[in-house]
Scaffold this active site. Structure first.
Site, PDB file in Angstrom:
ATOM      1  N   LYS A  51       0.851  -1.192   0.000  1.00  0.00           N
ATOM      2  CA  LYS A  51       0.000   0.000   0.000  1.00  0.00           C
ATOM      3  C   LYS A  51       0.885   1.239   0.000  1.00  0.00           C
ATOM      4  O   LYS A  51       1.689   1.443   0.903  1.00  0.00           O
ATOM      5  CB  LYS A  51      -0.911   0.004   1.234  1.00  0.00           C
ATOM      6  CG  LYS A  51      -1.719   1.302   1.419  1.00  0.00           C
ATOM      7  CD  LYS A  51      -2.672   1.233   2.623  1.00  0.00           C
ATOM      8  CE  LYS A  51      -3.307   2.592   2.923  1.00  0.00           C
ATOM      9  NZ  LYS A  51      -4.194   2.574   4.106  1.00  0.00           N
ATOM     10  N   ASP A 103      -2.227  10.060   4.155  1.00  0.00           N
ATOM     11  CA  ASP A 103      -3.660   9.778   4.265  1.00  0.00           C
ATOM     12  C   ASP A 103      -4.331  10.799   5.174  1.00  0.00           C
ATOM     13  O   ASP A 103      -4.246  10.720   6.394  1.00  0.00           O
ATOM     14  CB  ASP A 103      -3.855   8.357   4.826  1.00  0.00           C
ATOM     15  CG  ASP A 103      -5.324   7.955   4.874  1.00  0.00           C
ATOM     16  OD1 ASP A 103      -6.163   8.684   4.303  1.00  0.00           O
ATOM     17  OD2 ASP A 103      -5.626   6.903   5.479  1.00  0.00           O
ATOM     18  N   LYS A 159      -9.641  12.877   8.696  1.00  0.00           N
ATOM     19  CA  LYS A 159      -9.204  12.381   9.999  1.00  0.00           C
ATOM     20  C   LYS A 159      -8.982  13.546  10.957  1.00  0.00           C
ATOM     21  O   LYS A 159      -8.602  14.629  10.533  1.00  0.00           O
ATOM     22  CB  LYS A 159      -7.850  11.663   9.846  1.00  0.00           C
ATOM     23  CG  LYS A 159      -7.890  10.314   9.172  1.00  0.00           C
ATOM     24  CD  LYS A 159      -6.490   9.714   9.126  1.00  0.00           C
ATOM     25  CE  LYS A 159      -6.441   8.416   8.345  1.00  0.00           C
ATOM     26  NZ  LYS A 159      -7.207   7.316   8.978  1.00  0.00           N
ATOM     27  N   ASP A 219       1.601   5.850   5.974  1.00  0.00           N
ATOM     28  CA  ASP A 219       0.609   5.015   5.293  1.00  0.00           C
ATOM     29  C   ASP A 219       1.158   4.360   4.019  1.00  0.00           C
ATOM     30  O   ASP A 219       0.431   3.684   3.306  1.00  0.00           O
ATOM     31  CB  ASP A 219      -0.655   5.834   4.987  1.00  0.00           C
ATOM     32  CG  ASP A 219      -1.926   5.001   5.088  1.00  0.00           C
ATOM     33  OD1 ASP A 219      -1.874   3.910   5.686  1.00  0.00           O
ATOM     34  OD2 ASP A 219      -2.967   5.443   4.556  1.00  0.00           O
ATOM     35  N   ARG A 241      -7.829  -0.043   0.643  1.00  0.00           N
ATOM     36  CA  ARG A 241      -8.372  -1.237  -0.017  1.00  0.00           C
ATOM     37  C   ARG A 241      -8.715  -0.949  -1.481  1.00  0.00           C
ATOM     38  O   ARG A 241      -8.708  -1.855  -2.307  1.00  0.00           O
ATOM     39  CB  ARG A 241      -9.580  -1.744   0.782  1.00  0.00           C
ATOM     40  CG  ARG A 241     -10.715  -0.766   0.874  1.00  0.00           C
ATOM     41  CD  ARG A 241     -11.701  -1.115   1.996  1.00  0.00           C
ATOM     42  NE  ARG A 241     -11.172  -0.794   3.322  1.00  0.00           N
ATOM     43  CZ  ARG A 241     -11.793  -1.065   4.457  1.00  0.00           C
ATOM     44  NH1 ARG A 241     -12.973  -1.691   4.445  1.00  0.00           N
ATOM     45  NH2 ARG A 241     -11.261  -0.742   5.617  1.00  0.00           N
TER      46      ARG A 241
END
Ligand code: BES
Ligand code: MN
Ligand code: ZN
Length: 499
Positions: free
Chosen positions: A259, A264, A271, A283, A346
């Site tokens: 990943k 992020d 967030k 990340d 994902r």
């Protein structure tokens, strides 16, 4: 740090610090064995030393070539393993730092363990514990004293110890490559810059790298990667790394997927800053682990055909950002309803995994800082491992777990039972990108499962990739978790009979 191996008598070692790992209750015999000025001063120091893990004592023998001698407890020698040696080496680093030793000798202890594994573990532990990230520090005096040279002292089986030391150095350096990438400021690792860094590593270590730009990614219809990238000012990059040695034992590749979210923010599902977004430069730790593993494969010339894929982008809110409610068409053709833009990992992984099907891989392993739930479930020293419960699952899982135990990059399995998949049912698309409050790590794995058609192992390393509190040979910040796990796994995979 330079690393070498010597078989010179202990008394002839001319170093700032000589480190002797000593097991529980064996200090007296060890002192007698060593004899001379070092042995004499050792036996006097023994009243303050039992040999338990963590015990250390520092002595200054008169008229010895080494300026100082440090004893380090190894604990019960009957139970000695690689992890105990890495921890002992980390204790040695502490002594080296307090004494500002620039040259250090480290003795391979007498043990039933083989000299090669001992040499590797000691060097690995010493280099990893010595790590400090200094790229952005101006004031050198605030940094720890640096050891310039490590000499591994092998009394028996020098050849094996040397092989182990060399492997330990390569593995530690590749782990440090991964740590450096994770610790790097996000503005220096935009997808394009990350790609350039990998190109440089590929040239340096001898694996092939090709970078796809946004138009290539559009042609390949990677709808997940493109959607996550929509809020960004920086274009996405898809990084392909190939290690294909002539003597590879496999025809179809083993594929590693990492990943590569270089930052992020959560996107529009933003967030909070504290203890959340403030760690999200990490990340791309899955990507960093894959980059480190490719380095090891090439430097150790592991006879295995391995491809690494990194889908890279940041995840940001922006005028064109993807929104909750968007339905995406993925690389595989499946449709995904986005209900939270913070479940972005994902989406980019799914495209890389479905692209990998084109290679008919023998095995695919993906590594990702995928879910906060992983940290809640297993904490920051153990990653989650999942594999579909099909034929071969047990064997696959056992091999990963064995590699985890040997490497010190620990994992624990989570189930992938079919019922978990129900949480992903969507009203409007084939699936949605989030489940409910339950079993978040597992539902993320179940999401990815929709995009694979080959033997597959998923590793969620959200916790162990980045530490808020230092561990003995893992600093605060990026740990390089996964590099040693993959190395152990892939070496055992390449040389099955040796294990
Ligand atoms: N990168 C995060 C996961 C993460 C959290 C990594 C903490 C390291 C430490 C991931 O993209 C994420 O935001 N996951 C969400 C998923 C949720 C929206 C279903 C999470 O875990 O909260
Ligand atoms: Mn996220
Ligand atoms: Zn993420």
């Amino acid at each position: 740090m330079k690393v070498s191996v010597t078989t010179l008598p202990l008394h002839d070692l001319d170093v700032d610090l000589l480190i002797l790992p000593v097991g529980l209750g064996e200090a007296i015999t060890r002192a007698a064995q060593i004899g001379g000025v070092i042995g004499t001063s050792l036996s006097r120091a023994l009243q303050d030393f039992d040999g338990n893990p963590g015990d250390t004592v520092l002595i200054y023998p008169e008229a010895s070539r080494s300026k100082r001698v440090g004893l380090i407890g190894l604990g019960d020698r009957g139970r000695l393993d690689a992890e105990a040696l890495r921890l002992a080496a980390a204790d040695g680093v502490k002594l080296s730092a307090t004494t500002k030793a620039s040259t250090v000798a480290l003795c391979v202890p007498d043990s039933p363990m083989d000299a090669e594994s001992m040499g590797q573990a000691l060097v690995e532990g010493f280099l990893l514990a010595s790590y400090e990230y200094s790229r952005y520090k101006n004031d050198e005096s605030k940094m720890r004293a640096r050891t310039e040279r490590l000499v591994l002292h092998a009394s028996a089986d020098e050849k094996s110890a040397r092989r182990g030391a060399e492997r330990g150095r390569v593995v530690a350096e590749a782990t440090i490559t991964a740590r450096d990438l994770v610790n790097m400021s996000p503005h220096e690792k935009t997808p394009t810059m990350l790609g350039r860094h990998v190109e440089r590593f590929g040239r340096k270590y001898g694996y092939d790298v090709s970078l796809w730009d946004k138009s290539d990614i559009e042609k390949e219809k990677m709808g997940g990667l493109l959607a996550v990238n929509r809020g960004s000012c920086e274009p996405p990059v898809f990084i392909e790394m190939t290690w294909r040695p002539e003597k590879a034992s496999n025809i179809r590749p083993v594929v590693l997927v990492g990943k590569g979210i270089v930052f992020d923010t959560g996107g529009l599902s933003l967030k909070p800053t504290r203890n959340s977004m403030d760690h999200m430069k990490a990340d791309m730790a899955g990507a960093a682990a894959v980059i480190g593993a490719m380095e090891v494969l090439a430097r150790l010339e592991v006879p295995l055909y391995v491809i690494g894929f990194i889908p890279a982008t940041d995840n940001r809110p922006g005028q064109n950002a993807y929104v909750p409610g968007d339905v995406l068409q993925m690389h595989s053709g499946k449709t995904v309803e986005v209900l939270n833009t913070d479940a972005e990992g994902r989406l980019i992984l799914a495209d890389a995994l479905s692209y990998a099907t084109l290679y008919r891989p023998e095995l695919v392993i993906d590594l990702a800082t995928l879910t906060g739930a992983q940290v809640v479930a297993l904490g920051s020293q153990v990653a989650a491992v999942m594999t579909p419960e099909d034929t071969g699952a047990e064997e696959r899982l056992a091999a990963v777990q064995a590699a985890a135990t040997r490497s010190g990059d620990w994992v624990h399995p989570l189930p992938m039972h079919a019922h978990y998949g129900k949480a992903l049912e969507s009203d409007v698309a084939d699936i949605k990108n989030i489940g409910n409050r339950e079993a978040g790590t597992i539902t993320a794995g179940k999401f990815l499962e929709h995009f694979v058609d080959y033997p597959w192992v998923h590793i969620d390393l959200a916790g162990p990739a980045f530490l808020k509190k230092a561990l003995p040979y893992r600093p605060k910040g990026g740990t390089g978790f996964g590099v040693r796990l993959l190395t152990e796994f892939l070496r055992a995979y390449a040389y099955p009979k040796k294990r």
